[in-house]
Design a protein around this motif. Structure first.
Motif, PDB file in Angstrom:
ATOM      1  N   ASP A  54       0.830  -1.211   0.000  1.00 20.95           N
ATOM      2  CA  ASP A  54       0.000   0.000   0.000  1.00 20.95           C
ATOM      3  C   ASP A  54       0.859   1.252   0.000  1.00 20.95           C
ATOM      4  N   LYS A  55       1.889   1.243   0.844  1.00 18.16           N
ATOM      5  CA  LYS A  55       2.772   2.405   0.943  1.00 18.16           C
ATOM      6  C   LYS A  55       3.489   2.642  -0.388  1.00 18.16           C
ATOM      7  N   MET A  56       3.963   1.568  -1.010  1.00 15.75           N
ATOM      8  CA  MET A  56       4.650   1.693  -2.301  1.00 15.75           C
ATOM      9  C   MET A  56       3.693   2.206  -3.381  1.00 15.75           C
ATOM     10  N   ASN A  57       2.443   1.731  -3.367  1.00 16.63           N
ATOM     11  CA  ASN A  57       1.454   2.202  -4.334  1.00 16.63           C
ATOM     12  C   ASN A  57       1.182   3.691  -4.151  1.00 16.63           C
ATOM     13  N   ALA A  61       1.952   6.586  -6.861  1.00 15.19           N
ATOM     14  CA  ALA A  61       0.910   7.517  -7.304  1.00 15.19           C
ATOM     15  C   ALA A  61       1.358   8.952  -7.087  1.00 15.19           C
ATOM     16  N   THR A  62       1.972   9.231  -5.956  1.00 13.51           N
ATOM     17  CA  THR A  62       2.447  10.581  -5.656  1.00 13.51           C
ATOM     18  C   THR A  62       3.529  11.002  -6.635  1.00 13.51           C
ATOM     19  N   SER A  63       4.483  10.114  -6.895  1.00  9.27           N
ATOM     20  CA  SER A  63       5.566  10.476  -7.809  1.00  9.27           C
ATOM     21  C   SER A  63       5.064  10.612  -9.241  1.00  9.27           C
ATOM     22  N   SER A  67       5.417  13.926 -11.459  1.00  6.62           N
ATOM     23  CA  SER A  67       6.047  13.944 -12.778  1.00  6.62           C
ATOM     24  C   SER A  67       5.070  14.431 -13.840  1.00  6.62           C
ATOM     25  N   THR A  68       3.775  14.179 -13.652  1.00  9.91           N
ATOM     26  CA  THR A  68       2.789  14.672 -14.604  1.00  9.91           C
ATOM     27  C   THR A  68       2.745  16.187 -14.561  1.00  9.91           C
ATOM     28  N   SER A  69       2.773  16.752 -13.349  1.00  9.79           N
ATOM     29  CA  SER A  69       2.741  18.212 -13.275  1.00  9.79           C
ATOM     30  C   SER A  69       4.051  18.822 -13.747  1.00  9.79           C
TER      31      SER A  69
END
Length: 164
Positions: A54-57, A61-63, A67-69
């Motif tokens: 869960d933490k890795m997911n 998602a955060t990274s 990177s999208t922004s």
């Protein structure tokens, strides 16, 4: 005779369960010796693994959001002086609906007529235009002024597109 076979089968089955418990104990780094404790340790180990996943997911998602922004890099704008006008190239890595209109309005404000242009707006935005100075334009414009004006038009467009 059938009772001996039944005992042998039960003994082999319990031996198999014992081996599987020892494997489970080994996999989970459990120090427990009895069956219940090994299973409890294995359950805790599974929960720890789920938490790690869960933490890795969440980190992924955060990274990927970050990177999208950050995938909104500055546009590439080049302006070269020609005999009678300018060669203007604009490139952005994403499609930019409405940007072409903003840039053309800027050309008009500068007193540039578009003599020739190639535009692609599908997956990215590419503009290659040859702008000639209007005959009635007494003001002398240089390539740096054109570049600054185009960059300003892109900034304004970006601000307006984010507000919508």
């Amino acid at each position: 005779m059938s009772s001996k076979a039944g005992r042998k089968k039960a003994s082999s089955s319990s031996s198999s369960v014992h081996e599987q418990l020892q494997q489970l104990r080994s996999l989970t780094n459990s120090a427990a010796v009895n069956k219940t404790s090994i299973i409890v340790d294995a359950s805790r180990y599974i929960e720890e693994l789920k938490d790690k996943v869960d933490k890795m997911n969440q980190e992924t998602a955060t990274s990927s959001q970050a990177s999208t922004s950050s995938q909104n890099p500055l546009p590439m704008v080049t302006v070269e002086t020609l005999e009678k006008g300018f060669l203007i190239n604009v490139f952005l890595q994403k499609n930019c609906p409405g940007l072409l209109v903003s840039i053309l309005e800027t050309f008009e404000e500068l007193g540039l007529d578009v003599l020739e242009a190639r535009v692609s707006c599908e997956e990215s935005f590419k503009l290659e235009a040859i702008g000639g100075e209007n005959e009635g334009n007494v003001e002398c414009i240089d390539a740096q002024m054109v570049k600054q004006a185009v960059m300003q038009a892109i900034r304004k467009w970006g601000e307006n597109s984010h507000q919508e």
